[in-house]
Design an enzyme around this catalytic site. Structure first.
Site, short mmCIF file in Angstrom:
data_model
loop_
_atom_site.label_atom_id
_atom_site.label_comp_id
_atom_site.label_asym_id
_atom_site.label_seq_id
_atom_site.Cartn_x
_atom_site.Cartn_y
_atom_site.Cartn_z
N THR A 35 0.76 -0.81 -0.23
CA THR A 35 0.23 0.00 -0.19
C THR A 35 0.85 1.09 0.41
OG1 THR A 35 -0.56 0.07 2.52
CG2 THR A 35 -2.11 -1.50 0.99
N ASP A 56 9.11 -7.41 2.23
CA ASP A 56 8.27 -7.95 3.77
C ASP A 56 8.29 -8.74 4.60
OD1 ASP A 56 6.24 -9.26 4.50
OD2 ASP A 56 5.24 -10.41 2.24
N TYR A 145 -7.84 -5.99 11.22
CA TYR A 145 -6.97 -4.95 11.32
C TYR A 145 -7.02 -5.23 12.91
CZ TYR A 145 -5.19 -0.47 11.49
OH TYR A 145 -3.63 0.71 11.80
#
Length: 311
Positions: A35, A56, A145
């Site tokens: 993102t 990552d 989240y």
């Protein structure tokens, strides 16, 4: 200091890189661009104290040489993102936090976790102070989240208690400013983009739900102060000035000269009805409170969106 900032190409991560470089520190930025965007850190290319690693953080992290601090800011952070990438959001909160904590332990580095006001869920206590445990739906669409960040907090405190790791946890409330994505999905970029295009602003529900908006420079200052402090338990950083979404929409229309008005849509599932930080702890421990008014912050932000939209 030599610091690692994960999520460095994101909205907050890139501003953190700027702050630490401005303070004279060496910064290693890390991002996998899920993102984040290269445009946010393009201005740092060639800086002699900035290094970028595309990686990552849910995988093993190797950093050569010493580290004094790690700031873990890698995560999708808007509803649009974590609804599109639910598993990646859970993984970066769990595996990413585990990997970065392990690196901090190996390097003897101070560790700061970017948590969120979403750990409070749709709160039953208002305003929200750090001793409130929250009202979160773990199986709702937003749970990926909320629970990722709650788990990350638990793991951070476990490393602090079990390994003596020097940890910090910041609970970030609504923040806005340049480098937010136009399609971020959050209320500030939505409203500004719609207003600049001359479209009606989309308000969900009746607009009576509240938010508190903090300009990014103020937030970054609070985070910097927290890292340099001795406080190991969570600290709210945000603007305690609360307003309704409808009031905010009217302000955006007024500041942009948009005459298209407002249209109403159904309220999303588990959307918090109220959101306001109690920043008593930040004031007491960090000597911090926001200084930039909403109107001034918007005056600094709207031109960025106008440029991004090509208007």
């Amino acid at each position: 200091m030599r610091v690692l900032i994960t999520g460095a190409a994101g909205f907050l991560g890139s501003h953190l890189c700027d702050r630490f470089l401005a303070e004279g520190h060496e910064v290693i930025g890390m991002d996998n661009f899920l993102t984040g965007h290269t445009a946010n850190i393009a201005h740092l290319a060639g800086h002699d104290r900035f290094t970028f690693i595309k990686h990552d953080v849910t995988n093993y992290i190797f950093i050569d040489g010493p580290l004094d601090a790690i700031l873990h800011f890698a995560s999708p952070a808007s509803p649009v993102d974590y609804l599109r990438y639910p598993i990646q959001t859970l993984k970066v909160g769990a595996l990413g936090t585990h990997k970065t904590l392990g690196l901090a332990k190996a390097k003897g580095a101070r560790y700061l976790l970017a948590s969120t006001s979403e750990v409070y869920g749709d709160p039953l206590v208002h305003p929200q102070s750090e001793d409130y445990w929250g009202n979160v739906n773990p199986i709702g669409p937003r749970g990926v989240y909320d629970e990722a960040k709650r788990f990350a907090e638990a793991m951070t405190m476990a490393y602090h208690r079990s390994h003596g790791l020097d940890t910090r946890i910041v609970r970030i409330f609504n923040t806005y400013g340049p480098r937010m994505r136009i399609n971020d999905g959050r209320v500030v970029p939505n409203f500004i983009s719609q207003a600049l295009r001359g479209e009606p602003l989309t308000v969900y529900g009746d607009g009576s739900q509240t938010r508190s908006f903090c300009y990014v420079d103020d937030l970054i200052d609070g985070i910097y102060r927290l890292l340099m402090s001795d406080e190991v338990e969570p600290v709210n950083i945000g603007n305690p000035h609360e307003m309704t979404i409808l009031q905010f929409a009217e302000l955006i229309n007024e500041m942009t000269g948009n005459t298209a008005g407002i249209r109403f849509e159904p309220l999303p599932v588990d959307d918090p009805k109220v959101r306001q930080p109690d920043i008593t702890k930040a004031r007491r421990i960090l000597g911090w409170e926001p200084k930039i008014s909403l109107e001034e912050g918007l005056r600094r932000t709207i031109p960025y969106f106008r440029e991004r939209l090509g208007l």
